[in-house]
Write a protein that holds these residues in place. Structure first.
Motif, PDB file in Angstrom:
ATOM      1  N   VAL A  74      37.065  45.516  53.606  1.00 43.59           N
ATOM      2  CA  VAL A  74      37.095  46.905  53.161  1.00 43.59           C
ATOM      3  C   VAL A  74      37.972  46.955  51.914  1.00 43.59           C
ATOM      4  O   VAL A  74      39.137  46.555  51.953  1.00 43.59           O
ATOM      5  N   ILE A  75      37.405  47.434  50.820  1.00 45.73           N
ATOM      6  CA  ILE A  75      38.143  47.496  49.549  1.00 45.73           C
ATOM      7  C   ILE A  75      38.388  48.956  49.200  1.00 45.73           C
ATOM      8  O   ILE A  75      37.504  49.654  48.717  1.00 45.73           O
ATOM      9  N   SER A  76      39.600  49.425  49.479  1.00 45.62           N
ATOM     10  CA  SER A  76      39.976  50.789  49.112  1.00 45.62           C
ATOM     11  C   SER A  76      41.176  50.780  48.164  1.00 45.62           C
ATOM     12  O   SER A  76      41.622  51.822  47.701  1.00 45.62           O
ATOM     13  N   LYS A  77      41.702  49.585  47.912  1.00 45.24           N
ATOM     14  CA  LYS A  77      42.761  49.394  46.924  1.00 45.24           C
ATOM     15  C   LYS A  77      42.692  47.955  46.452  1.00 45.24           C
ATOM     16  O   LYS A  77      42.226  47.071  47.174  1.00 45.24           O
ATOM     17  N   VAL A  78      43.131  47.740  45.220  1.00 48.26           N
ATOM     18  CA  VAL A  78      43.115  46.405  44.618  1.00 48.26           C
ATOM     19  C   VAL A  78      44.409  46.201  43.837  1.00 48.26           C
ATOM     20  O   VAL A  78      45.127  47.148  43.533  1.00 48.26           O
ATOM     21  N   LYS A  79      44.665  44.940  43.501  1.00 53.20           N
ATOM     22  CA  LYS A  79      45.812  44.605  42.657  1.00 53.20           C
ATOM     23  C   LYS A  79      45.304  44.406  41.237  1.00 53.20           C
ATOM     24  O   LYS A  79      44.362  43.653  41.006  1.00 53.20           O
ATOM     25  N   LEU A  80      45.926  45.099  40.294  1.00 56.62           N
ATOM     26  CA  LEU A  80      45.569  45.000  38.876  1.00 56.62           C
ATOM     27  C   LEU A  80      46.858  44.928  38.065  1.00 56.62           C
ATOM     28  O   LEU A  80      47.683  45.849  38.137  1.00 56.62           O
ATOM     29  N   ASN A  81      47.033  43.842  37.314  1.00 55.46           N
ATOM     30  CA  ASN A  81      48.249  43.666  36.495  1.00 55.46           C
ATOM     31  C   ASN A  81      49.523  43.868  37.328  1.00 55.46           C
ATOM     32  O   ASN A  81      50.434  44.590  36.940  1.00 55.46           O
ATOM     33  N   ASN A  82      49.573  43.264  38.490  1.00 53.92           N
ATOM     34  CA  ASN A  82      50.725  43.338  39.403  1.00 53.92           C
ATOM     35  C   ASN A  82      51.022  44.744  39.924  1.00 53.92           C
ATOM     36  O   ASN A  82      52.133  45.014  40.375  1.00 53.92           O
ATOM     37  N   LYS A  83      50.050  45.649  39.826  1.00 50.57           N
ATOM     38  CA  LYS A  83      50.184  46.997  40.385  1.00 50.57           C
ATOM     39  C   LYS A  83      49.081  47.189  41.420  1.00 50.57           C
ATOM     40  O   LYS A  83      47.979  46.658  41.277  1.00 50.57           O
ATOM     41  N   ILE A  84      49.368  47.977  42.441  1.00 49.66           N
ATOM     42  CA  ILE A  84      48.354  48.323  43.432  1.00 49.66           C
ATOM     43  C   ILE A  84      47.642  49.585  42.966  1.00 49.66           C
ATOM     44  O   ILE A  84      48.276  50.605  42.683  1.00 49.66           O
ATOM     45  N   ILE A  85      46.327  49.498  42.845  1.00 54.15           N
ATOM     46  CA  ILE A  85      45.486  50.646  42.486  1.00 54.15           C
ATOM     47  C   ILE A  85      44.828  51.114  43.777  1.00 54.15           C
ATOM     48  O   ILE A  85      43.981  50.426  44.342  1.00 54.15           O
ATOM     49  N   ASP A  86      45.265  52.280  44.258  1.00 54.68           N
ATOM     50  CA  ASP A  86      44.752  52.847  45.508  1.00 54.68           C
ATOM     51  C   ASP A  86      43.666  53.864  45.167  1.00 54.68           C
ATOM     52  O   ASP A  86      43.949  54.907  44.596  1.00 54.68           O
TER      53      ASP A  86
END
Length: 142
Positions: A74-86
């Motif tokens: 389940v993908i509802s948040k990802v890591k982008l440039n060391n930040k969590i994108i919710d």
């Protein structure tokens, strides 16, 4: 009209399903469902949710021939440039595309930060379906 034709008419009327009583087979919060064979051996189902109601993607690896879920991501948040994108903690989240290339499932996200003038970011994520498992998404800005 005979008694038998009245009975048949009554049965037809009783078996009629009205639009207000019909429940969708796939819930309305789901935008799209794709099933695809990856690398000639992994059957994968990709479930894209309506981003206004529940911004997430679910990837399931299925067994064949008796379609059974082996693994689910389940993908509802990802890591982008060391930040969590919710995805659920945004002004808006839009899945621009979801495609399968080789062993990878790639999806492009347009994410709008909360707050006045907070801006947005467009990024692509890749999930690998290989070695009998589904990897976590790896994301980078576009």
């Amino acid at each position: 009209m005979t008694k038998s034709s009245v009975f048949i008419l009554a049965v037809i009327v009783l078996n009629t399903v009205y639009a207000s009583e019909i429940e969708p087979t796939i819930p309305l919060k789901i935008s799209e469902v794709k099933t695809q064979l990856i690398n000639k051996k992994h059957l994968v189902r990709i479930i894209e949710f309506n981003t206004e109601h529940e911004p997430k993607i679910i990837i399931e690896r299925l067994a064949r021939p008796s379609i059974k879920v082996l693994e689910k991501l389940v993908i509802s948040k990802v890591k982008l440039n060391n930040k969590i994108i919710d995805f659920e903690n945004s002004a808006a989240t839009s899945f621009e595309s979801i495609v399968v290339e080789g062993n990878d499932i790639k999806f492009v996200v347009d994410y709008f930060y909360l707050g006045k003038g907070a801006g947005s970011v467009l990024f692509e994520c890749k999930v690998n379906v290989n070695n009998e498992n589904i990897s976590e998404p790896v994301c980078s800005e576009k």
